[in-house]
Design a protein around this motif. Sequence first.
Motif, PDB file in Angstrom:
ATOM      1  N   ASP A 171       1.530   0.923  -0.069  1.00  5.31           N
ATOM      2  CA  ASP A 171       2.061  -0.429  -0.244  1.00  5.31           C
ATOM      3  C   ASP A 171       3.578  -0.429  -0.408  1.00  5.31           C
ATOM      4  N   GLU A 172       4.099   0.523  -1.150  1.00  6.63           N
ATOM      5  CA  GLU A 172       5.544   0.577  -1.366  1.00  6.63           C
ATOM      6  C   GLU A 172       6.290   0.830  -0.064  1.00  6.63           C
ATOM      7  N   GLU A 173       5.769   1.737   0.747  1.00  4.85           N
ATOM      8  CA  GLU A 173       6.395   2.013   2.043  1.00  4.85           C
ATOM      9  C   GLU A 173       6.238   0.828   3.000  1.00  4.85           C
ATOM     10  N   ASP A 174       5.081   0.176   2.929  1.00  5.35           N
ATOM     11  CA  ASP A 174       4.825  -0.988   3.781  1.00  5.35           C
ATOM     12  C   ASP A 174       5.872  -2.066   3.554  1.00  5.35           C
ATOM     13  N   ARG A 175       6.219  -2.282   2.300  1.00  6.25           N
ATOM     14  CA  ARG A 175       7.205  -3.322   1.978  1.00  6.25           C
ATOM     15  C   ARG A 175       8.616  -2.931   2.415  1.00  6.25           C
ATOM     16  N   LYS A 176       8.811  -1.668   2.719  1.00  5.77           N
ATOM     17  CA  LYS A 176      10.084  -1.205   3.272  1.00  5.77           C
ATOM     18  C   LYS A 176      10.081  -1.271   4.796  1.00  5.77           C
ATOM     19  N   GLY A 177       8.910  -1.608   5.364  1.00  2.00           N
ATOM     20  CA  GLY A 177       8.808  -1.692   6.810  1.00  2.00           C
ATOM     21  C   GLY A 177       8.211  -0.461   7.451  1.00  2.00           C
ATOM     22  N   ASN A 178       7.654   0.453   6.621  1.00  2.00           N
ATOM     23  CA  ASN A 178       7.088   1.695   7.141  1.00  2.00           C
ATOM     24  C   ASN A 178       5.577   1.704   6.960  1.00  2.00           C
ATOM     25  N   LEU A 179       4.839   2.029   8.014  1.00  2.00           N
ATOM     26  CA  LEU A 179       3.388   2.139   7.922  1.00  2.00           C
ATOM     27  C   LEU A 179       3.017   3.604   7.716  1.00  2.00           C
ATOM     28  N   VAL A 180       2.650   3.914   6.475  1.00  2.00           N
ATOM     29  CA  VAL A 180       2.307   5.276   6.100  1.00  2.00           C
ATOM     30  C   VAL A 180       0.877   5.281   5.576  1.00  2.00           C
ATOM     31  N   VAL A 181      -0.030   5.919   6.317  1.00  2.00           N
ATOM     32  CA  VAL A 181      -1.426   5.975   5.893  1.00  2.00           C
ATOM     33  C   VAL A 181      -1.548   6.833   4.639  1.00  2.00           C
ATOM     34  N   ASN A 183      -4.371   5.761   1.851  1.00  2.00           N
ATOM     35  CA  ASN A 183      -5.608   5.515   1.112  1.00  2.00           C
ATOM     36  C   ASN A 183      -6.820   5.494   2.026  1.00  2.00           C
ATOM     37  N   SER A 184      -7.977   5.804   1.461  1.00  2.00           N
ATOM     38  CA  SER A 184      -9.247   5.634   2.159  1.00  2.00           C
ATOM     39  C   SER A 184      -9.915   4.368   1.628  1.00  2.00           C
ATOM     40  N   ILE A 185     -10.925   3.889   2.354  1.00  2.00           N
ATOM     41  CA  ILE A 185     -11.651   2.677   1.973  1.00  2.00           C
ATOM     42  C   ILE A 185     -13.080   3.060   1.600  1.00  2.00           C
ATOM     43  N   PRO A 186     -13.603   2.596   0.468  1.00  2.00           N
ATOM     44  CA  PRO A 186     -13.001   1.643  -0.465  1.00  2.00           C
ATOM     45  C   PRO A 186     -11.858   2.275  -1.267  1.00  2.00           C
ATOM     46  N   SER A 187     -10.994   1.396  -1.785  1.00  2.00           N
ATOM     47  CA  SER A 187      -9.819   1.867  -2.510  1.00  2.00           C
ATOM     48  C   SER A 187      -9.580   0.988  -3.727  1.00  2.00           C
ATOM     49  N   SER A 188      -8.670   1.445  -4.591  1.00  2.00           N
ATOM     50  CA  SER A 188      -8.258   0.624  -5.732  1.00  2.00           C
ATOM     51  C   SER A 188      -6.790   0.863  -6.017  1.00  2.00           C
ATOM     52  N   SER A 189      -6.209  -0.032  -6.800  1.00  2.00           N
ATOM     53  CA  SER A 189      -4.798   0.093  -7.167  1.00  2.00           C
ATOM     54  C   SER A 189      -4.522   1.370  -7.952  1.00  2.00           C
ATOM     55  N   PHE A 190      -5.558   1.978  -8.533  1.00  2.00           N
ATOM     56  CA  PHE A 190      -5.382   3.157  -9.365  1.00  2.00           C
ATOM     57  C   PHE A 190      -5.359   4.453  -8.567  1.00  2.00           C
ATOM     58  N   ASP A 191      -5.742   4.380  -7.287  1.00  2.00           N
ATOM     59  CA  ASP A 191      -5.772   5.594  -6.471  1.00  2.00           C
ATOM     60  C   ASP A 191      -4.385   6.235  -6.413  1.00  2.00           C
ATOM     61  N   HIS A 192      -4.352   7.542  -6.615  1.00  2.00           N
ATOM     62  CA  HIS A 192      -3.130   8.360  -6.467  1.00  2.00           C
ATOM     63  C   HIS A 192      -2.111   8.142  -7.586  1.00  2.00           C
ATOM     64  N   GLY A 237       2.147 -13.890   8.768  1.00  2.00           N
ATOM     65  CA  GLY A 237       3.140 -14.706   9.438  1.00  2.00           C
ATOM     66  C   GLY A 237       4.333 -13.930   9.937  1.00  2.00           C
ATOM     67  N   GLY A 238       4.127 -12.624  10.182  1.00  2.00           N
ATOM     68  CA  GLY A 238       5.209 -11.802  10.716  1.00  2.00           C
ATOM     69  C   GLY A 238       6.083 -11.161   9.671  1.00  2.00           C
ATOM     70  N   SER A 239       5.776 -11.371   8.387  1.00  2.00           N
ATOM     71  CA  SER A 239       6.637 -10.837   7.334  1.00  2.00           C
ATOM     72  C   SER A 239       6.307  -9.406   6.943  1.00  2.00           C
ATOM     73  N   ARG A 240       5.190  -8.879   7.426  1.00  2.00           N
ATOM     74  CA  ARG A 240       4.815  -7.498   7.112  1.00  2.00           C
ATOM     75  C   ARG A 240       4.666  -6.716   8.415  1.00  2.00           C
ATOM     76  N   PRO A 241       4.997  -5.425   8.411  1.00  2.00           N
ATOM     77  CA  PRO A 241       4.984  -4.653   9.671  1.00  2.00           C
ATOM     78  C   PRO A 241       3.621  -4.594  10.344  1.00  2.00           C
ATOM     79  N   LEU A 242       2.539  -4.660   9.575  1.00  2.00           N
ATOM     80  CA  LEU A 242       1.213  -4.585  10.165  1.00  2.00           C
ATOM     81  C   LEU A 242       0.912  -5.776  11.069  1.00  2.00           C
ATOM     82  N   ASP A 243       1.624  -6.890  10.862  1.00  2.00           N
ATOM     83  CA  ASP A 243       1.407  -8.087  11.681  1.00  2.00           C
ATOM     84  C   ASP A 243       1.620  -7.819  13.167  1.00  2.00           C
ATOM     85  N   LYS A 244       2.426  -6.814  13.493  1.00  2.00           N
ATOM     86  CA  LYS A 244       2.692  -6.501  14.892  1.00  2.00           C
ATOM     87  C   LYS A 244       1.473  -5.896  15.583  1.00  2.00           C
TER      88      LYS A 244
END
Length: 260
Positions: A171-181, A183-192, A237-244
Amino acid sequence: MNIAQHNRKAWDKKVDESAVYTMAVSKEMIEKSRNGEWEITVTTGKPVPRNWFPNSLKGKKILCLASGGGQQGPVLAAAGATVTVTDLSKKQLEKDEFVANRDGLTLNTVQGDMTDLSVFEDEVFDIIVHPVANLFVENISPVWKEASRVLKNKGILISGFTNPLLFIFDDEEDRKGNLVVKNSIPSSSFDHLTEDELVEYINAKHTIEFGHTLEDQIQGQVDAGFVIAGLYEDDFGGSRPLDKYIKSFIATKAVKLNID
């Protein structure tokens, strides 16, 4: 820890910070809704198709589930429905009460957990509106089962939820514009998180979120007695890199069918 209690406080904090999903609808929108020009969202920006609802909401009993914030509930009340809004956060419910008082609407607010609707009797609602919220509970099966229980036969459940792909990225990298895999699914905020990071996360009153599988989201509704009757996707709405690359949110229309 008590996740529901933590998230209740976290959402109260979001209200204090005027987060986007705590902003009540305008007086102008309520006036349009009274005149039949209404729409709501259960994802981010895309409106729920009007044909997912009956032609008229007059006399319809609607439960807005985990839906405080003065958004869906007041609009549906202005359109003629008998509305009950339930939410963990008292401050979110106060937003609905504010709009109701401001614009002369009648609606009921009930503070409570979306996984436990025991305050309501069986088969009392015609429609349930459930915007993106079940990411805040670890097990969503009770949400679908309780929704089915309180809906009348052939009642409608309109739900928004996250595409699990959203949660596989850091999530932190995503907000910087970087898609870095990460987590696995299911996941939680506590992972890692380290122990120190976990304490810091909790003390900061961040919401605790869970990434659920599509099977739990969609087949979970079917297992609770619903038939999926509609689906669409939405994004940031285009504000996150995954929208592309893909839509991050899904909405479904489900119909409860009692089969003897």
